[in-house]
Design a protein around this motif. Structure first.
Motif, short mmCIF file in Angstrom:
data_model
loop_
_atom_site.label_atom_id
_atom_site.label_comp_id
_atom_site.label_asym_id
_atom_site.label_seq_id
_atom_site.Cartn_x
_atom_site.Cartn_y
_atom_site.Cartn_z
N LEU A 214 0.98 -1.17 0.04
CA LEU A 214 -0.04 -0.09 -0.09
C LEU A 214 0.88 1.12 0.07
CD1 LEU A 214 -2.73 -0.90 2.26
CD2 LEU A 214 -2.74 -1.41 0.15
N ASN A 215 0.11 2.26 -0.47
CA ASN A 215 1.16 3.73 -0.56
C ASN A 215 0.12 4.71 0.11
OD1 ASN A 215 3.04 5.36 -1.51
ND2 ASN A 215 1.90 5.98 -3.12
N LEU A 216 -0.09 4.39 1.35
CA LEU A 216 -1.00 5.28 2.00
C LEU A 216 -0.33 6.34 2.48
CD1 LEU A 216 -2.70 2.80 4.78
CD2 LEU A 216 -3.52 3.54 2.35
N ILE A 217 -1.11 7.88 2.58
CA ILE A 217 -0.41 8.87 3.31
C ILE A 217 -1.05 9.25 4.48
CG2 ILE A 217 0.03 9.88 0.90
CD1 ILE A 217 -2.46 11.52 1.17
N GLN A 218 -2.38 8.68 4.81
CA GLN A 218 -2.64 8.83 6.16
C GLN A 218 -3.53 7.35 6.78
OE1 GLN A 218 -5.81 11.75 6.44
NE2 GLN A 218 -6.97 10.60 7.78
N LEU A 219 -3.18 7.00 7.81
CA LEU A 219 -3.50 5.75 8.36
C LEU A 219 -3.77 5.86 9.98
CD1 LEU A 219 -4.03 2.74 8.44
CD2 LEU A 219 -1.48 2.54 9.13
N ASP A 220 -5.10 5.70 10.45
CA ASP A 220 -5.48 5.39 11.82
C ASP A 220 -5.64 4.21 12.42
OD1 ASP A 220 -6.06 8.40 12.63
OD2 ASP A 220 -6.66 8.08 10.47
N ILE A 221 -5.05 3.68 13.35
CA ILE A 221 -5.37 2.35 13.71
C ILE A 221 -5.45 2.16 15.16
CG2 ILE A 221 -4.00 1.12 12.05
CD1 ILE A 221 -1.76 0.68 14.13
N LEU A 222 -5.39 3.21 16.04
CA LEU A 222 -5.74 3.31 17.44
C LEU A 222 -7.04 2.71 17.88
CD1 LEU A 222 -6.59 6.84 18.88
CD2 LEU A 222 -6.93 6.29 16.42
N GLY A 223 -6.88 2.24 19.17
CA GLY A 223 -7.96 1.67 19.81
C GLY A 223 -7.98 0.14 19.31
N ASN A 224 -7.18 -0.39 18.86
CA ASN A 224 -6.94 -1.88 18.66
C ASN A 224 -5.99 -2.78 19.49
OD1 ASN A 224 -8.82 -2.52 15.99
ND2 ASN A 224 -7.57 -0.74 15.42
N ALA A 225 -6.26 -3.84 19.97
CA ALA A 225 -5.52 -4.25 20.84
C ALA A 225 -3.93 -4.67 20.39
CB ALA A 225 -5.94 -5.72 21.32
N VAL A 226 -3.97 -4.63 19.20
CA VAL A 226 -2.75 -5.13 18.59
C VAL A 226 -1.81 -3.91 18.48
CG1 VAL A 226 -3.48 -4.51 16.03
CG2 VAL A 226 -1.71 -6.39 16.51
N VAL A 227 -2.15 -2.71 18.43
CA VAL A 227 -1.29 -1.58 18.51
C VAL A 227 0.01 -1.78 19.58
CG1 VAL A 227 -1.20 0.67 18.50
CG2 VAL A 227 -3.12 -0.06 17.63
#
Length: 750
Positions: free
Chosen positions: A713-726
């Protein structure tokens, strides 16, 4: 059967105690329901034997039996390893198989012994009588084993193997089957063996169909008899070719036949399963090409810019592509196979059709899919194009076939033009790209008169010409309407959950006929009623709530995308609603609708910004058909692992992704990961390169699935907070995999 015989069947069913009288229907008949009920109790007892804790004496006897079995098995294995095939050795194996019919090695040993004897006979004078005695002994051993365990796979397979050698009486086998089926008429092993025998004996399908009728009269709760009936009718339909009138008359009689069972005991599921098969035969239609991207008649304006969002004014559609290629998507009404350069030709000045490779999206185990994808590019030496025509011809030659075996025969054309400007707008390297905020205040209701509305109308409407419609007769619609009426009649007197499920399926089948084949003629699609039925089923049958949620979702998505007016209710503009600019976005917001899956996206191939937040989505399989998607919000769903995000790997335009506040990493054993295809399964091809693991410089023991999903992927914005895996380690991995990432969990990395 003619109409008179059909009536005779119905009367005989009633007089034999097969159906209950309904108001106004042969009410003078006296139904002997007691006999039917007692018969059903015997079958339920046979298949539901309760277990109890053994006494001390019983436990000691069991231990002694186990010790004897171990000793017998040791003797047998010695004989097997030393290839001893004496009479005494065979008697030892026979004793073992009677005690334990599931001992596959024991059956294989006897095959080797018999084959050893037959090979020896071929080297000397053939003694037919001796061969017959040997084979009869094998049949006797199998019969004794089946008396101990009627459901032994190994025993039934061995009996088939013996019969394949010849020298055996088929009439005797049928008589033996009759005895076994009196003990358990629903045993699928016996029915499977019966099909094998009737094939060898060349018994007609019509004669076997009558046998299933007799077995159903004896006990209508016979799943195997109903299944065998569907197999036989499939053979008959195939033999008699495309005689639609003959098939229709048979299906009408079968609907009447099974309806008697359904009204006798609505809670018995065996007849309902057969009814579902009949429904499938009724709506088996020729597949249609529903939609495509690029759409027919558009002008595709290609740019190598890396910004997000732009204005569109049909027929001009703007598409960004840094690698100078663009996708072509074909979306069919049913899953099909055979989409390739032979069946779909592309006429394009700068591309050879032989170089086109089509791939299925979300393919089933047969390699069939509703959506098919390929990519076209323009040469690096071409710096300017104006209205370069592209023509896609679908099914110019035969070969596209649906999962049901129906061929796609209507040739379809998609024509559009391609424009490449001499220079793109100025774009400064290192320019800060603004963050996408998924807050309600950032979205404004879509204005119908805005310039984007002109884009939505032709992309959303599906125009199926009369020539392109499936050749479905009025009979299909009338039959479905008749079954809907009967089902509603039944549900008026009983709260039967499988009856509700069948009614929902019937109404959706009617919707399919209206949408794709039959002129509407004022027939209304009852989406609200279908949604209500699935809502009731969630309460009646919470054990299967995930299935009902998925079906409810598909119906809701069908309703949302039904018309221009319905989809506009969910369309919003992101950014400045007063003066749309190149930094504003056209967004479809399907948030907070209790969606659990993705489906029915044939009208959404043009979507670039999609909000699916605050739903119950567990898998995003199907989303990969939206090849233009650049901004995606999946926050606050029920995604349990990165594996469920596998379709993202095919969305080359994706720049913004929000998967915050899901359940990724919250389950030590994630059973939901198998809801979707994933490269770690043997059914999916992958391009693993394990050398990449070492080069990342991060321990991937716990994050190999994240590595596989995000590495392309070639993302410029990613939000992953709130997941146990973080974790810090995961963040470090993501930064290495996606150096283009400017915004991460709301923070500007630059």
């Amino acid at each position: 059967m003619n109409q008179t015989s059909g009536t005779t069947v119905a009367i005989s069913l009633i007089t034999s105690g097969f159906i209950l009288p309904r108001k106004g229907v042969l009410s003078s008949c006296q139904i002997q329901i007691t006999e039917v009920g007692e018969r059903r109790k015997r079958y339920r007892k046979m298949h539901g034997i309760s277990r109890k804790t053994p006494s001390q004496d019983e436990q000691e006897a069991s231990d002694l039996k186990a010790a004897e079995l171990r000793d017998l098995q040791s003797q047998f294995l010695h004989l097997h390893h030393n290839k001893i095939y004496t009479k005494e050795a065979l008697e030892t194996s026979a004793k073992l198989l009677v005690v334990n019919p599931e001992h596959y090695t024991g059956w294989n040993y006897r095959k080797l012994a018999v084959q050893h004897f037959l090979d020896h006979q071929s080297e000397t004078e053939v003694d037919s009588e001796s061969i017959q005695l040997v084979l009869n002994e094998e049949l006797r051993v199998v019969e004794n084993a089946l008396k101990n365990n009627f459901k032994s796979y190994g025993a039934w397979y061995h009996r088939k193997w013996v019969l394949s050698k010849g020298h055996s009486s088929m009439d005797k086998e049928l008589r033996l089957l009759g005895k076994f089926q009196k003990l358990d008429s629903r045993n699928f092993h016996a029915w499977n063996y019966r099909r094998f025998i009737t094939m060898l004996k060349k018994i007609s399908d019509e004669e076997e169909l009558q046998y299933t009728t007799d077995m159903i009269f004896d006990n209508f709760s016979n799943y195997s008899a109903w299944h065998n009936r569907s197999v036989l009718l499939s053979h008959l339909f195939e033999k008699r070719g495309k005689g639609h009138s003959h098939k229709e008359s048979i299906l009408e009689e079968e609907f009447e036949f099974v309806r008697n069972a359904l009204f006798t005991d609505p809670d018995d599921q065996s007849g309902w399963f057969y009814h579902l098969w009949l429904l499938d035969q009724t709506v088996k239609l020729e597949p249609l090409l529903l939609s495509s991207w690029p759409p027919h008649g558009c002008c595709l304006y290609l740019s190598v810019d890396d910004y997000i969002g732009c204005g569109n004014l049909f027929p001009r559609i703007h598409f960004q592509s840094k690698d100078r290629m663009f996708p072509i998507v074909l979306y069919f009404s049913e899953a099909v196979e055979g989409v390739n350069s032979s069946t779909v030709t592309i006429e394009y000045e700068y591309y050879s059709n032989d170089d086109v490779i089509w791939r299925p999206l979300s393919a089933n185990r047969f390699g069939c899919a509703q959506a098919w994808l390929t990519y076209l590019n323009f040469p690096d030496e071409v710096h300017f194009l104006k209205d370069s025509p592209v023509k896609v011809v679908v099914a110019q030659f035969p070969g596209i076939v649906s999962t049901n075996g129906v061929s796609f025969s209507q040739t379809s054309y998609i024509e559009f033009s391609l424009c490449v400007p001499s220079h793109d707008r100025e774009h400064t390297e290192g320019q800060t790209i603004p963050r996408i905020l998924w807050k309600n205040e950032k979205f404004h209701p879509h204005i119908t008169e805005s310039h984007d509305a002109s884009l939505l109308n032709p992309l959303h409407q599906l125009k199926i010409t009369e020539e392109g419609k499936s050749k479905a007769s009025d009979w299909s619609m009338k039959t479905i309407a008749n079954e809907i009426a009967h089902c509603r009649d039944l549900l008026s007197s009983t709260n039967c959950k499988i009856g509700k499920l069948t009614l929902a399926r019937l109404l959706m089948a009617q919707s399919k006929l209206i949408s794709y084949c039959i002129p509407n003629d004022g027939v209304k699609v009852h989406y609200e009623e279908i949604l209500g039925l699935y809502h009731d089923l969630m309460e009646l049958d919470p054990v299967h709530i995930c299935y009902y949620e998925d079906e409810h979702t598909l119906v809701l998505l069908k309703q949302v995308t039904l018309s221009m007016e319905s989809i506009l209710r969910y369309c919003h503009q992101y950014g400045d609603s007063i003066s749309p600019s190149m930094d504003s976005h056209f967004c479809l917001r399907l948030n907070d609708l209790s969606l659990s899956r993705i489906g029915n996206v044939e009208r959404l191939l043009w979507i670039q910004m999609l909000d699916l937040s605050h739903n119950k989505i567990r898998s995003i399989e199907g989303l990969e058909a939206l090849q233009l998607l650049s901004c995606l919000n999946l926050s606050n769903n029920k995604i349990c692992s990165f594996a469920a995000l596998d379709p993202l790997r095919m969305l080359k335009s994706l720049k913004v992704l929000d998967i915050s506040y899901n359940e990724i990493g919250a389950h030590s054993v994630d059973t939901r990961r198998y809801l979707c295809s994933f490269p770690m399964t043997h059914a999916v091809k992958n391009d693993w390169n394990f050398e990449e693991f070492a080069n990342v410089g991060v321990d991937l023991t716990n994050h190999w699935d994240a590595f596989f999903i995000f590495r392309g992927l070639n993302l410029i914005q990613l939000d992953i907070l709130g997941n146990a895996v973080v974790s810090d380690q995961l963040k470090q991995l993501l930064f290495k995999l996606m150096p283009s990432l400017n915004w991460f969990d709301g923070e500007n990395r630059n």
